[in-house]
Design an enzyme around this catalytic site. Structure first.
Site, PDB file in Angstrom:
ATOM      1  N   ARG A 104      35.712  50.320  36.151  1.00  0.00           N
ATOM      2  CA  ARG A 104      35.396  49.528  34.949  1.00  0.00           C
ATOM      3  C   ARG A 104      33.992  48.935  35.077  1.00  0.00           C
ATOM      4  O   ARG A 104      33.597  48.464  36.142  1.00  0.00           O
ATOM      5  CB  ARG A 104      36.421  48.406  34.794  1.00  0.00           C
ATOM      6  CG  ARG A 104      36.160  47.491  33.582  1.00  0.00           C
ATOM      7  CD  ARG A 104      36.022  46.055  33.998  1.00  0.00           C
ATOM      8  NE  ARG A 104      35.810  45.146  32.859  1.00  0.00           N
ATOM      9  CZ  ARG A 104      35.042  44.067  32.925  1.00  0.00           C
ATOM     10  NH1 ARG A 104      34.437  43.747  34.050  1.00  0.00           N
ATOM     11  NH2 ARG A 104      34.896  43.300  31.880  1.00  0.00           N
ATOM     12  N   VAL A 105      33.233  48.973  34.011  1.00  0.00           N
ATOM     13  CA  VAL A 105      31.925  48.302  33.961  1.00  0.00           C
ATOM     14  C   VAL A 105      31.990  47.248  32.863  1.00  0.00           C
ATOM     15  O   VAL A 105      32.489  47.518  31.766  1.00  0.00           O
ATOM     16  CB  VAL A 105      30.792  49.308  33.662  1.00  0.00           C
ATOM     17  CG1 VAL A 105      29.459  48.593  33.513  1.00  0.00           C
ATOM     18  CG2 VAL A 105      30.715  50.358  34.767  1.00  0.00           C
ATOM     19  N   ASP A 155      30.047  43.740  30.793  1.00  0.00           N
ATOM     20  CA  ASP A 155      28.873  43.540  29.936  1.00  0.00           C
ATOM     21  C   ASP A 155      27.604  43.218  30.722  1.00  0.00           C
ATOM     22  O   ASP A 155      26.498  43.434  30.232  1.00  0.00           O
ATOM     23  CB  ASP A 155      29.126  42.386  28.959  1.00  0.00           C
ATOM     24  CG  ASP A 155      29.395  41.078  29.706  1.00  0.00           C
ATOM     25  OD1 ASP A 155      30.229  41.085  30.628  1.00  0.00           O
ATOM     26  OD2 ASP A 155      28.768  40.056  29.366  1.00  0.00           O
ATOM     27  N   GLY A 165      31.887  35.958  30.931  1.00  0.00           N
ATOM     28  CA  GLY A 165      33.169  35.908  30.228  1.00  0.00           C
ATOM     29  C   GLY A 165      33.825  37.266  30.292  1.00  0.00           C
ATOM     30  O   GLY A 165      33.363  38.158  31.014  1.00  0.00           O
ATOM     31  N   GLY A 176      34.079  40.629  29.582  1.00  0.00           N
ATOM     32  CA  GLY A 176      32.923  41.380  29.106  1.00  0.00           C
ATOM     33  C   GLY A 176      33.163  42.319  27.954  1.00  0.00           C
ATOM     34  O   GLY A 176      32.221  42.663  27.229  1.00  0.00           O
ATOM     35  N   THR A 236      30.874  35.086  37.125  1.00  0.00           N
ATOM     36  CA  THR A 236      29.655  35.904  37.125  1.00  0.00           C
ATOM     37  C   THR A 236      28.547  34.922  37.416  1.00  0.00           C
ATOM     38  O   THR A 236      28.760  33.714  37.296  1.00  0.00           O
ATOM     39  CB  THR A 236      29.431  36.566  35.729  1.00  0.00           C
ATOM     40  OG1 THR A 236      30.178  37.769  35.654  1.00  0.00           O
ATOM     41  CG2 THR A 236      27.989  36.908  35.433  1.00  0.00           C
TER      42      THR A 236
HETATM   43  N1  ASP Z   1      31.282  39.335  32.144  1.00  0.00           N
HETATM   44  C1  ASP Z   1      31.779  39.791  33.401  1.00  0.00           C
HETATM   45  C2  ASP Z   1      32.473  41.095  33.194  1.00  0.00           C
HETATM   46  O1  ASP Z   1      33.200  41.237  32.236  1.00  0.00           O
HETATM   47  C3  ASP Z   1      32.712  38.841  34.038  1.00  0.00           C
HETATM   48  C4  ASP Z   1      32.350  37.405  33.822  1.00  0.00           C
HETATM   49  O2  ASP Z   1      31.294  37.067  33.390  1.00  0.00           O
HETATM   50  O3  ASP Z   1      33.153  36.543  34.062  1.00  0.00           O
HETATM   51  O4  ASP Z   1      32.358  41.947  34.029  1.00  0.00           O
END
Ligand code: ASP
Length: 303
Positions: free
Chosen positions: A202-203, A205, A226, A228, A174
Site C-alpha cells: 500500500r502507498v 498520500d 491522516g 491517506g 506521519t
Molecule cells: N497519510 C499517511 C498515509 O496514509 C499516514 C498518516 O499521515 O497518518 O500513509
C-alpha cells in the site's frame, strides 16, 4: 471538529512541523507529553538553525524531518508503523516552491527516506521511485539499514493488538515540515510508515505530489497527515494551492475549505501550511496533531 493553530505573517523565515494527526493526547501521561514536546522542539530547532544561517527552505525541512525520522516516537523511519506482514514500508516526498519534487514509496532499507526522496528530486529525472535499489541508494551516498532498524517494541505491540482486534482509534501518524526561507522560497517534506496493519504494497498520500505534499513559491507549502486514501482522492495539498492561486482566499480560508471537503468525505487528519508571506496554519480534525512552529524566532510545540 476542526482545531487550528496559527502564527501571523512574520518578516523572518517561517517553519512548521507535524508529527502526525493520529495523536491521542488524552491517553498520554505528563512524562510522555514532555518527551513529545522535547522531540518536536528538537526538530523545529534543527530547521531554525538552517534558516537562521540563511540556508534554503529545502535544507530546513529536511533537517527537521530527519530529527523526527530518527525518533522512535513518530510514525516515520525508526518507529514506523508496521504493515500486515510485520515489516515497515516507508514513503517520503520533498517539493520545492520552484516546482521540483521527488518521492519514494515502499522503501525498506534506507535509514532516512526523506533523503532518498530528495535524491530522487536532485539526482534523477523522475519524481517517484518505488523501493529504489540498494546500489542506487549507495550511489546517492545514503545510509542503508537492516529491516529491524525500523521496528520498535511499541509498534510490534500495536500490530499485535490490531491483529487481535483489541485496538480501536487512529492507526496513523506521519511527520512533515514546511518552511519559507529568507529569500522567500518555500519547501515541504513528508515522511511516513503509512497506516498500521496496512496491506503490503500500500502507498499512502505522503509521497504523492499534490496529495500529501506540495510547494509553490507564489502560494503555499503543505504537508499532510491522516488516513491517506481520502487525501489522495481529493488531491488535498494541491487543493489548498488551487484555492490560493485562483481565488482571493486567505491562507486560513484555503486551508479551511480543503479541510471542510475532507471532513465532508469523512476523511481524518490534518495539515501544516506556510504561505508565500510566511503565514503559518496548522489544522486537524482528529483528537490531536503533534506539531511545532516558529513564531518570530521562538519555538512553539503542541501535543
Ligand atoms: N497519510 C499517511 C498515509 O496514509 C499516514 C498518516 O499521515 O497518518 O500513509
Amino acid at each position: 471538529m476542526l482545531t487550528t493553530l496559527r502564527a501571523d505573517v512574520s518578516d523572518g523565515p517561517a517553519l512548521a512541523i507535524h508529527g502526525g494527526a493520529g495523536a491521542r493526547p488524552s491517553l498520554l501521561v505528563d512524562d510522555e507529553k514532555a518527551e513529545y514536546h522535547a522531540a518536536l522542539a528538537k526538530a523545529v530547532r534543527a530547521g531554525k538553525v538552517v534558516l537562521d544561517a540563511g540556508g534554503p527552505a529545502l535544507d530546513a525541512v529536511c533537517a527537521a524531518v530527519l530529527v523526527l525520522e530518527d525518533s522512535p516516537l513518530f510514525n516515520a523511519a525508526h518507529g514506523a508503523a508496521l504493515n500486515a506482514d510485520g515489516y515497515a514500508e516507508l514513503d517520503a516526498a520533498v517539493m520545492v516552491g520552484a516546482g521540483d519534487a521527488g518521492g519514494v514509496a515502499g522503501v525498506r532499507a534506507v535509514r532516512n527516506p526523506v533523503l532518498a526522496a530528495r535524491a530522487v528530486m536532485e539526482q534523477t529525472s523522475h519524481v517517484l521511485l518505488v523501493d529504489p535499489s540498494l546500489s542506487m541508494v549507495e550511489a546517492w551516498g545514503l545510509d542503508l539499514v537492516p529491516p529491524e532498524y525500523f521496528i520498535t517494541p511499541a509498534r510490534v505491540a500495536q500490530l499485535e493488538k490490531l491483529r487481535a482486534k483489541e485496538l480501536t482509534g487512529p492507526r496513523h501518524g506521519t511527520v512533515g515540515a514546511v518552511a519559507r526561507d529568507a529569500s522567500g522560497a518555500l519547501a515541504a517534506a513528508t515522511s511516513t510508515g503509512g497506516t498500521a496493519n496496512q496491506l503490503p504494497g500500500r502507498v499512502g498520500d505522503s509521497p504523492i505530489i499534490g496529495a500529501g505534499t506540495w510547494a509553490a513559491n507564489d502560494t503555499v507549502a503543505i504537508s499532510c497527515t491522516g488516513v491517506g486514501e481520502e487525501f489522495m482522492r481529493q488531491a488535498l495539498a494541491h487543493s489548498v494551492h488551487a484555492h490560493l492561486k485562483h481565488t482571493d482566499a486567505t491562507l486560513g480560508d484555503a486551508v479551511h475549505a480543503a479541510m471542510a471537503d475532507l471532513g465532508d468525505a469523512d476523511g481524518r487528519g490534518g495539515l501544516i501550511a506556510v504561505d508565500a508571506r510566511g503565514g503559518i496554519h496548522l489544522t486537524y480534525n482528529t483528537e490531536g496533531m503533534f506539531s511545532g512552529w516558529l513564531d518570530r524566532g521562538e519555538i512553539h510545540t503542541h501535543v
